[in-house]
Each structure stands twice: as C-alpha cells, then as structure tokens.
Scaffold this active site. Structure first.
Site, short mmCIF file in Angstrom:
data_model
loop_
_atom_site.label_atom_id
_atom_site.label_comp_id
_atom_site.label_asym_id
_atom_site.label_seq_id
_atom_site.Cartn_x
_atom_site.Cartn_y
_atom_site.Cartn_z
N TYR A 100 0.97 -1.60 0.44
CA TYR A 100 -0.02 -0.21 -0.32
C TYR A 100 1.16 1.23 0.02
O TYR A 100 0.87 2.23 -0.51
CB TYR A 100 -0.99 -0.08 1.02
CG TYR A 100 -1.75 -0.51 0.74
CD1 TYR A 100 -3.34 -0.15 0.36
CD2 TYR A 100 -2.22 -1.89 1.53
CE1 TYR A 100 -4.07 -1.02 -0.55
CE2 TYR A 100 -3.45 -3.38 0.25
CZ TYR A 100 -4.45 -2.25 0.45
OH TYR A 100 -5.98 -3.00 -0.60
N GLU A 142 -8.51 -7.40 3.94
CA GLU A 142 -8.14 -8.58 3.49
C GLU A 142 -7.44 -9.13 4.56
O GLU A 142 -8.07 -10.63 3.91
CB GLU A 142 -7.95 -7.59 2.89
CG GLU A 142 -7.55 -7.28 1.00
CD GLU A 142 -6.81 -5.44 0.70
OE1 GLU A 142 -5.22 -6.03 1.55
OE2 GLU A 142 -7.38 -5.20 -0.09
#
Length: 395
Positions: A100, A142
């Site tokens: 990320y 997730e």
C-alpha cells in the site's frame, strides 16, 4: 466502515473533490503508468486487456470518487460493499499490506502530475490522509478475508490439476480442478470465484478470476471460461486465450482459494437469477446448491444470449431446474443485438432476492427496471467479471 478525516482535511477534500472527480480517469491512467513502470513485479495482478480498454482506470476512478463521497458524508450508495468487493479481489491475488505505501506514493504523484500547481502541500496532505483511511479499511477487510480463506498472502497460489475439459458452448470451455497434493478440497459458497494465474509464452504472468460454475459438494471445483475476443483497441483476453489454446487434461494450474462476497443468501426467500452470456456461471452454482439443499425454494432464472447453442451450460441448467419444485426459466436469444431481458415481463415473487451477472450495460438496464417495479436496492446484488467501474454508484 467508519473512516473520518480530520476537520482540516475534510474542508480541503470538500473544496477539491470536484476537480479530482473531474480528472479521476486521467489520474487513474497516470497512476497505473507510474506504478507499473516503477514496480513491474506487481504487473501480474493487473489485467493487460483491462488496462488497454481503460476498464481498470475507470474502476479505480469510480472507487476514488465513491470513497471521497463517503468521507464527506455524501455517499450515493453504501461504501462498505465496495470495500468488501475490492478486498476479496485483492485477497485472491495475494495483495499484502506492505504494497500500500507503493501504491499511495504513485497515486499522490499522479494527482500532482495531472493537477499541477493546484496540489499545494495542504491539498497533498488531505488526499494523503484520505488514501490512508481507504487503505486501512482495505487492509483490515483483506485480513479478515485471508483468515476466512485460510491463506497466507505471501503464498496465495496452490497447484491444481485439470481433471476434465468440456466444451460448454462455442468459445466456452469448462475445466474441472483438483488439488495436486494432500490439501483438502476447499469449501466455498455459491457465487464465489477462484483466481487462476498462468505463465504466458511471452514470459509475462497474468491472473484472472473465474466464477465457480458448479455447486459445492461435487468432489471437484469447476470454472467455465469464455474466450474473450479482441474488441476495438482492447486486445483479446490473454488468460482466457491461454486456457483455451494451451491447457489440457493433466496440466497443472496455479489457483487461489475461493473468494468473493456476492454469494447465495441462505433462507427460503424466492430467488431471481438474471444472467447474460458467461454470466450464467455463478447462477448455475446457486441453482445446483438450492436444488440439493432447498428444492422447495422458488427459483426464477432468466438468461439472455445469442442463441440456444451459445447459451453456456444450458442443458445442465434445465437438468437442475427439473429438480426444483417451483422453477421458471425465461430465455431471450438475439443473434445480432446487445443481449436484453424484458424486465417488465419477468416474474418477481414477493420478497425475492435478485442476483445479476453479465455485461455492465445489461445489468444496469435490468437493475433500473427492477427498481422501477418497486424492488428494494438491498435485494439486488451483482457480480462483474473484471474491474468494477460501477463501484459505489450502481445506477
């Protein structure tokens, strides 16, 4: 999902959201160019055809706009469903939290590249905060998805052997799959998919999700793959072409565990399953599961295609329908026009749960027709194969 920006950032986001939304697709295109050139190892996670057609750019743009609206308290639709959809797709690909920061740097750089001097330090910081609120929500979802799947994000793939290959319609082939080792057959919910990764002849690697096209409990997993043709500037689907041309019985494929949140609702509410083309695949799994466990449940299936011969798994659909006590099948075949369903003529039992799968314009038309007939949006769910440009605003 509760994501709240600081008061200062919210003011900046509110002042700049319009211009970012206006340039969202351009920002997305620049982002993908920067990300894939700077970090080529993530390229297998992104569809080449989706990039070429602009579908992935439009999907990212839709998600950015929808999340900004969510942060500002002005959502056009609930954002939790968008987060779950994206998180399931990421989990099926092995996306990890450490990726990320890479994405965030390139996304903020793309915003600056497109908007230029309008991106002051305050604007940069506000959008950086917005990105990390989004990223944090995705990482948390997730993690839950990985836990449910029993998957290590560092090792998302397992080898599966092709045990059967069956032609389901012109340009459509089904593949039966079993684990090569001692791993047990995973459980899954009707409507879920697996992701298949292949090494291409040009040395590249690509991964694509495919709905499981048979109900749980059959002793193997099955995917049914339509060969995606080249259309306009978009190339043919490289993974579907590889599977059709190269994969035979006995071959081994890298497959991720079942994922996806658009799954069959348990209970006795009537089901209305509306599909077009290869969108029939999750519907077959839902029908088969219902026929085995709740054959008394009312099921209405509607399918649009070019012809009966092009209707994938048509014979199987009829066989399953014969096992249901209250089943209606409505088909519409149009060889030279975009596929359609007459929504006004579609039986809609009271309390029905509706599932849609097919081309985006098809699903948009069907959903609009269902809403006109008074069906609650909460009773309509859809599955899109590939990037979802509808995310956050399915109108």
């Amino acid at each position: 999902m509760s994501a709240v920006p600081t008061e200062q950032s919210a003011a900046v986001l509110r002042a700049t959201a319009g211009v970012v939304a206006e340039h969202a697709e351009q920002i997305s295109a620049v982002f993908y160019r920067r990300l894939l050139s700077t970090h080529p190892r993530v390229a297998p996670m992104f569809s080449r055809s989706g990039q070429a057609s602009g579908a992935q750019q439009r999907a990212l743009a839709a998600a950015l706009v929808a999340f900004t609206e969510h942060l500002l308290g002005e959502p056009r639709s609930p954002f939790d469903a968008v987060v779950r959809r994206i998180a399931h797709r990421h989990a099926s690909l092995g996306v990890a939290p450490e990726q990320y920061p890479l994405v965030g740097r390139q996304l903020l750089a793309a915003v600056a590249e497109v908007l230029g001097d309008a991106v002051t330090p305050r604007v940069h910081d506000a959008w950086d905060e917005a990105y990390w609120l989004f990223a944090t929500a995705l990482v948390a979802e997730e993690a839950r998805a990985y836990q449910r799947m029993g998957t290590d994000p560092a090792r998302p793939w397992r080898p599966w052997r092709v045990t059967a290959r069956t032609v389901a319609a012109p340009e459509v082939v089904s593949f039966d799959l079993l684990p090569t080792g001692l791993d047990p057959l995973p459980t899954f919910r009707p409507g879920q998919y697996v992701t298949v990764a292949v090494d291409l002849p040009d040395g590249g690697r690509q991964a694509r999700p495919y709905s499981l096209s048979r109900a749980p409990g059959s002793g193997s997993l099955r995917i049914t793959v339509r060969r995606v043709p080249a259309v306009g500037t978009a190339p043919q689907g490289v993974v579907s072409a590889y599977l059709h041309e190269q994969v035979k019985v006995g071959d081994v494929l890298d497959v991720s565990p079942p994922a996806g949140d658009v799954t069959l609702t348990p209970g006795t509410d009537p089901l209305v399953l509306v599909s077009a083309g290869i969108g029939i695949t999750p519907m077959i799994a839902m029908m088969g599961h219902t026929a085995r466990l709740r054959p008394q449940r009312t099921v209405v299936a509607a399918h649009a295609d070019r012809s009966p011969e092009h209707h994938p798994l048509r014979a199987e659909m009829l066989e399953i329908g014969a096992l249901l006590r209250d089943f209606q099948l409505h088909t519409r075949y149009e060889p030279h026009s975009p596929v359609q369903i007459d929504v006004d003529a579609l039986p809609l039992p009271e309390g029905a749960r509706v599932y849609l799968c097919g081309p985006l314009p098809f699903m948009r038309d069907v959903r609009a027709g269902l809403l006109r007939r008074g069906l609650s949006p909460d009773h309509i769910r859809y599955e899109i194969f590939g990037p979802d440009p509808w995310a956050g605003n399915p109108t």
